[in-house]
Structures are given as C-alpha cells and as structure tokens.
Design a protein around this motif. Structure first.
Motif, short mmCIF file in Angstrom:
data_model
loop_
_atom_site.label_atom_id
_atom_site.label_comp_id
_atom_site.label_asym_id
_atom_site.label_seq_id
_atom_site.Cartn_x
_atom_site.Cartn_y
_atom_site.Cartn_z
N SER A 19 -36.30 28.62 -37.23
CA SER A 19 -36.88 30.10 -37.01
C SER A 19 -36.30 30.89 -36.13
N SER A 20 -36.31 32.20 -36.57
CA SER A 20 -35.48 33.19 -35.29
C SER A 20 -36.25 33.17 -34.15
N TYR A 21 -37.44 32.42 -33.97
CA TYR A 21 -38.14 32.18 -32.65
C TYR A 21 -37.18 31.69 -31.71
N SER A 160 -24.06 39.64 -49.65
CA SER A 160 -25.02 39.08 -50.10
C SER A 160 -25.76 38.68 -48.97
N CYS A 161 -27.12 38.38 -49.20
CA CYS A 161 -28.22 37.75 -48.29
C CYS A 161 -27.65 36.67 -47.64
N ALA A 162 -27.10 35.67 -48.67
CA ALA A 162 -26.68 34.45 -48.26
C ALA A 162 -25.39 34.32 -47.37
N GLN A 163 -24.34 35.51 -47.62
CA GLN A 163 -23.31 35.49 -46.88
C GLN A 163 -23.54 35.66 -45.57
N CYS A 164 -24.59 36.41 -45.20
CA CYS A 164 -25.12 36.50 -43.78
C CYS A 164 -26.14 35.38 -43.15
N HIS A 165 -27.06 35.07 -43.99
CA HIS A 165 -28.11 34.29 -43.63
C HIS A 165 -27.85 32.70 -43.98
N GLN A 166 -26.70 32.30 -44.57
CA GLN A 166 -26.33 30.80 -44.99
C GLN A 166 -25.13 30.53 -44.44
N ILE A 178 -27.09 36.45 -35.98
CA ILE A 178 -27.57 36.24 -37.45
C ILE A 178 -28.36 35.01 -37.59
N PRO A 179 -29.78 35.32 -37.79
CA PRO A 179 -30.73 34.00 -37.86
C PRO A 179 -30.64 33.90 -39.38
N GLN A 180 -31.26 32.66 -39.52
CA GLN A 180 -31.25 32.20 -40.96
C GLN A 180 -31.91 32.89 -41.93
N ALA A 185 -43.16 34.55 -39.70
CA ALA A 185 -44.02 35.36 -38.82
C ALA A 185 -44.36 36.31 -39.23
N TYR A 186 -44.73 36.80 -40.52
CA TYR A 186 -44.83 38.18 -40.96
C TYR A 186 -46.33 38.28 -41.34
N PRO A 187 -46.90 39.47 -40.97
CA PRO A 187 -46.27 40.84 -40.61
C PRO A 187 -45.93 40.49 -39.04
N TYR A 189 -44.54 42.25 -34.91
CA TYR A 189 -44.31 43.06 -34.27
C TYR A 189 -43.08 43.10 -33.91
N ARG A 190 -42.21 44.30 -34.18
CA ARG A 190 -40.79 44.19 -33.99
C ARG A 190 -40.47 45.35 -32.80
N ILE A 191 -39.84 44.81 -31.86
CA ILE A 191 -39.64 45.65 -30.48
C ILE A 191 -38.90 46.65 -30.77
N ARG A 201 -40.67 45.65 -44.99
CA ARG A 201 -39.78 46.78 -44.17
C ARG A 201 -38.59 46.04 -43.65
N ARG A 202 -38.67 44.78 -43.24
CA ARG A 202 -37.63 44.03 -42.72
C ARG A 202 -36.51 43.84 -43.64
N LEU A 203 -36.69 43.60 -44.83
CA LEU A 203 -35.79 43.52 -45.99
C LEU A 203 -35.34 44.70 -46.27
N ASN A 205 -34.65 47.10 -44.22
CA ASN A 205 -33.49 47.21 -43.15
C ASN A 205 -32.31 46.55 -43.26
N CYS A 206 -32.49 45.14 -43.79
CA CYS A 206 -31.18 44.52 -44.29
C CYS A 206 -30.60 45.04 -45.34
N MET A 207 -30.96 45.71 -46.01
CA MET A 207 -30.48 46.24 -47.53
C MET A 207 -29.72 47.61 -47.02
N VAL A 243 -43.52 38.09 -33.06
CA VAL A 243 -42.75 38.87 -32.22
C VAL A 243 -41.29 38.91 -32.79
N ARG A 244 -40.46 40.02 -32.94
CA ARG A 244 -39.19 39.80 -33.22
C ARG A 244 -38.35 41.05 -32.29
N PRO A 245 -37.26 40.55 -32.19
CA PRO A 245 -36.53 41.96 -31.31
C PRO A 245 -36.02 42.91 -32.44
C1 HEC Z 1 -24.56 41.74 -42.58
C2 HEC Z 1 -25.39 40.62 -42.56
C3 HEC Z 1 -26.67 40.65 -43.20
C4 HEC Z 1 -27.19 40.81 -44.50
C5 HEC Z 1 -26.18 41.13 -45.65
C6 HEC Z 1 -28.45 40.67 -44.76
N1 HEC Z 1 -29.20 40.52 -43.23
FE1 HEC Z 1 -30.95 39.93 -42.82
N2 HEC Z 1 -30.70 40.00 -41.08
C7 HEC Z 1 -29.37 40.22 -40.24
C8 HEC Z 1 -29.62 40.15 -38.96
C9 HEC Z 1 -28.69 40.47 -37.95
C10 HEC Z 1 -30.97 40.02 -38.71
C11 HEC Z 1 -31.63 39.94 -37.38
C12 HEC Z 1 -31.68 41.14 -36.61
C13 HEC Z 1 -32.53 41.08 -35.52
O1 HEC Z 1 -31.98 40.64 -34.55
O2 HEC Z 1 -33.60 41.67 -35.30
C14 HEC Z 1 -31.61 40.01 -40.06
C15 HEC Z 1 -32.91 39.79 -40.21
C16 HEC Z 1 -33.53 39.00 -41.48
C17 HEC Z 1 -34.76 38.38 -41.54
C18 HEC Z 1 -35.84 38.34 -40.50
C19 HEC Z 1 -36.04 36.80 -39.93
C20 HEC Z 1 -37.24 36.91 -39.05
O3 HEC Z 1 -37.39 35.79 -38.45
O4 HEC Z 1 -38.03 37.67 -39.09
C21 HEC Z 1 -34.86 38.25 -42.89
C22 HEC Z 1 -36.16 37.74 -43.50
C23 HEC Z 1 -33.82 38.81 -43.46
N3 HEC Z 1 -32.89 39.27 -42.73
C24 HEC Z 1 -33.49 38.58 -44.78
C25 HEC Z 1 -32.23 39.03 -45.58
C26 HEC Z 1 -32.48 39.21 -47.09
C27 HEC Z 1 -33.11 38.76 -48.14
C28 HEC Z 1 -30.97 39.87 -47.18
C29 HEC Z 1 -30.50 40.33 -48.62
C30 HEC Z 1 -31.44 41.23 -49.30
C31 HEC Z 1 -30.66 40.09 -45.94
N4 HEC Z 1 -31.34 39.84 -45.09
C32 HEC Z 1 -29.34 40.86 -45.86
C33 HEC Z 1 -28.13 40.31 -41.13
C34 HEC Z 1 -28.18 40.55 -42.49
#
Ligand code: HEC
Ligand code: HEC
Length: 245
Positions: A19-21, A160-166, A178-180, A185-187, A189-191, A201-203, A205-207, A243-245
């Motif tokens: 967990s990102s915790y 892709s999501c996988a390229q970062c999170h895997q 970069i977390p997994q 922990a949803y919903p 509170y994001r600082i 909303r978090r997803l 942000n990543c998009m 809670v997440r940063p």
């Molecule tokens: C360029 C790298 C990158 C890509 C691509 C990316 N993410 Fe992220 N993602 C991050 C980072 C960095 C954070 C953590 C930010 C922070 O510290 O708050 C994050 C956070 C998250 C979290 C929150 C985890 C938690 O503990 O709350 C999730 C879920 C997530 N990403 C899913 C995805 C998905 C699904 C996709 C594809 C649609 C994606 N991410 C694409 C970098 C990426």
C-alpha cells in the motif's frame, strides 16, 4: 481492443504488494491513523448524518432500510465494483441507485460533498477488512477490459498505467515516489487537494499527468479500470478513510 486476447497473468504476488501507506512519511501515516488528526473523519461524520436523513419523494433515509449504525454495510465496499442486474456498478453508482430507486431522490454528482461523505461513511465500515473482489463469469469481460486499459499506452507521454505502477514502482518521479497504485484507502483525504476525493478523481489526475484524455466520472471505462485495480489489490487491507500526500 480485443479484451478476450488479454490474460490475467503476471500479477505481482501478494508478498511483494504494498500500500502507498508504506511510502508515506511518519507524519502522514499518523494523520491517517490518529482519529484526532485524520481530516477524512469529518466526511465520515457528515456521511452518518446524511445516512439518517430522510430524503426524496419516499421520505425515507438510508438508515430506514439499512439500520441506524451503518454496521449492515460491513464488508460491502470490499466487493465493489460488482455486477448488479447485469451492469458493473461502483460503490458510488450503487449509492446513487438507492437514491434514485429507493428514495426517489436526485442522484448525487461525483465529487459532491454528499456523495463523498456517504461513500466514505459506507466504505469506512469495511476498514481493516481484506479487499474481496474476485473474478467470476459475470465480471470477467469488464475485468479484462480494465486490464487492457491498465496496459494501454496513453496520452502525449505515451505511457501506460503499468509502465509506472508495475515497471517503475518504487522509483522517483519529480518529487514523489511512484507507488504500486493499489486503491486501498478510497475515498481519500489528499493533502495536495486539501479535501476528499474519489478513486476516479485520483485516476483522472494520473491520466492528465500523461496528457491523456480523461475517462468521464461515472463512465463504464472508469468502473472497469476500478474493477481491475481492486482485483489486483484483492486480499490487501482496506484502509478507508485514508490520507495520501
Ligand atoms: C508517469 C507515471 C504514472 C502513470 C503513467 C500513472 N500513474 Fe498513477 N500515480 C503516479 C504517481 C507518482 C502517484 C502518486 C502521487 C503521489 O505521491 O500522491 C500515482 C498514484 C496512483 C494511485 C493512488 C494510489 C494510492 O495509494 O492512493 C492509483 C490508484 C493510480 N496512480 C493508478 C493509476 C492508473 C490506473 C493509471 C493509468 C490510467 C496511472 N495511475 C498512470 C504515477 C503514474
Ligand atoms: C427503501 C429501502 C432502501 C433505502 C431507503 C436505501 N436502500 Fe440501499 N439497498 C436497499 C436494498 C433492497 C438493497 C439490495 C440491492 C438492491 O435492491 O438494489 C440495497 C443495497 C445497497 C447497497 C449495496 C449493498 C451490497 O451488499 O452490495 C448499498 C451500498 C446501499 N444500498 C446504500 C444505500 C445508501 C447510501 C442509501 C441512502 C442514500 C440507501 N442505500 C437507501 C434498500 C434501500
């Protein structure tokens, strides 16, 4: 994309999942753990008030059918998204189904204070329980589509999501690790937001981070991606309210 061509293999094993915790500073961990410090608890309290509040043409409260305490919701959030009457529903979607069908009240918008409060209240009843999303005949097509989204390159950055999170989990990106990417922990509170937000909303942000077109709130695509992420995190402990940063 042909969903059936994708197989559900090569997932990180349970032992290496995190967990990102675990990546948070001791201060932020304390903020989540200490009920005097966790700002998300205000949403839990608001959610409980809404839960007991009669609404809609039927003038009934969630509590009228599900009980005052919310204990009937124990374990519910660990199973979402799930197929209900043939359609994949997120927890927010199911809460809105009850609003519309059982209370005959207006549905609540994504990221509205009331939907976040109700969702946080319901999900926090499962705090400490293992995520229980399983593959089955009904959800398999959605699960495979969610997996395809996770592995599909997107946006101007063509990542892709996988390229970062895997592939790059644990490495630094800008200031942050970069977390997994487990939605434990949803919903949250994001600082950075200074408020609560949904997983969608978090997803989004990543998009936008990779300059990709964001999936719409409440869309089937979002639900499929959520389903895949929850399946990928199955067995991990639900931390809501997080809670997440
Ligand atoms: C360029 C790298 C990158 C890509 C691509 C990316 N993410 Fe992220 N993602 C991050 C980072 C960095 C954070 C953590 C930010 C922070 O510290 O708050 C994050 C956070 C998250 C979290 C929150 C985890 C938690 O503990 O709350 C999730 C879920 C997530 N990403 C899913 C995805 C998905 C699904 C996709 C594809 C649609 C994606 N991410 C694409 C970098 C990426
Ligand atoms: C008139 C009774 C009634 C009211 C009012 C009602 N519900 Fe429900 N709810 C049900 C029934 C019955 C189900 C079982 C599935 C179905 O029929 O949709 C259910 C299912 C649920 C589920 C899914 C449970 C599961 O195990 O998957 C959630 C979450 C939920 N309701 C939340 C709420 C919330 C939040 C409210 C208030 C905004 C609410 N309900 C109002 C009757 C009600």
């Amino acid at each position: 994309m042909n969903a059936v061509a994708v197989e559900l293999t090569k997932e990180p094993t349970k032992e290496t999942r995190q967990s990102s915790y675990q990546l948070m500073t001791p201060e932020n961990q304390a903020m989540q753990d200490d009920s005097n410090l966790n700002p998300a608890l205000f949403w839990v309290i608001d959610g409980h008030s809404l839960w007991k509040h009669k609404a809609g043409k039927k003038d009934v409260a969630c509590a009228s059918c599900h009980g005052e305490s919310g204990l009937s919701m124990k374990g519910v959030a660990t199973q979402y998204p799930k197929i209900i009457q043939g359609k994949l529903q997120t927890l927010e979607g199911q809460i809105n189904r009850c609003r519309a069908d059982k209370q005959e009240s207006a549905t609540l918008a994504y990221e509205s204070k009331d939907l976040l409060a109700l969702t946080t209240f319901v999900a926090s009843q499962s705090k400490g329980m293992p995520i229980a999303v399983k593959e089955n005949v009904q959800n398999k097509p959605d699960l495979l589509q969610g997996k395809a989204f996770f592995n599909e390159r997107m946006g101007q950055l063509n990542l892709s999501c996988a390229q970062c999170h895997q592939d790059r989990a644990g490495l630094k990106l800008g200031g942050s690790l970069i977390p997994q990417g487990h939605p434990t922990a949803y919903p949250i509170y994001r600082i950075e937001w200074q408020t609560m937000g949904s997983l969608q909303r978090r997803l989004r942000n990543c998009m936008s981070g990779v300059r990709a077109k964001q999936f719409e709130y409440g869309s089937t695509e979002m639900a499929q991606l959520e389903l895949y992420l929850m399946w990928r995190a199955r067995g991990m402990t639900l931390e809501t309210p997080g809670v997440r940063p």
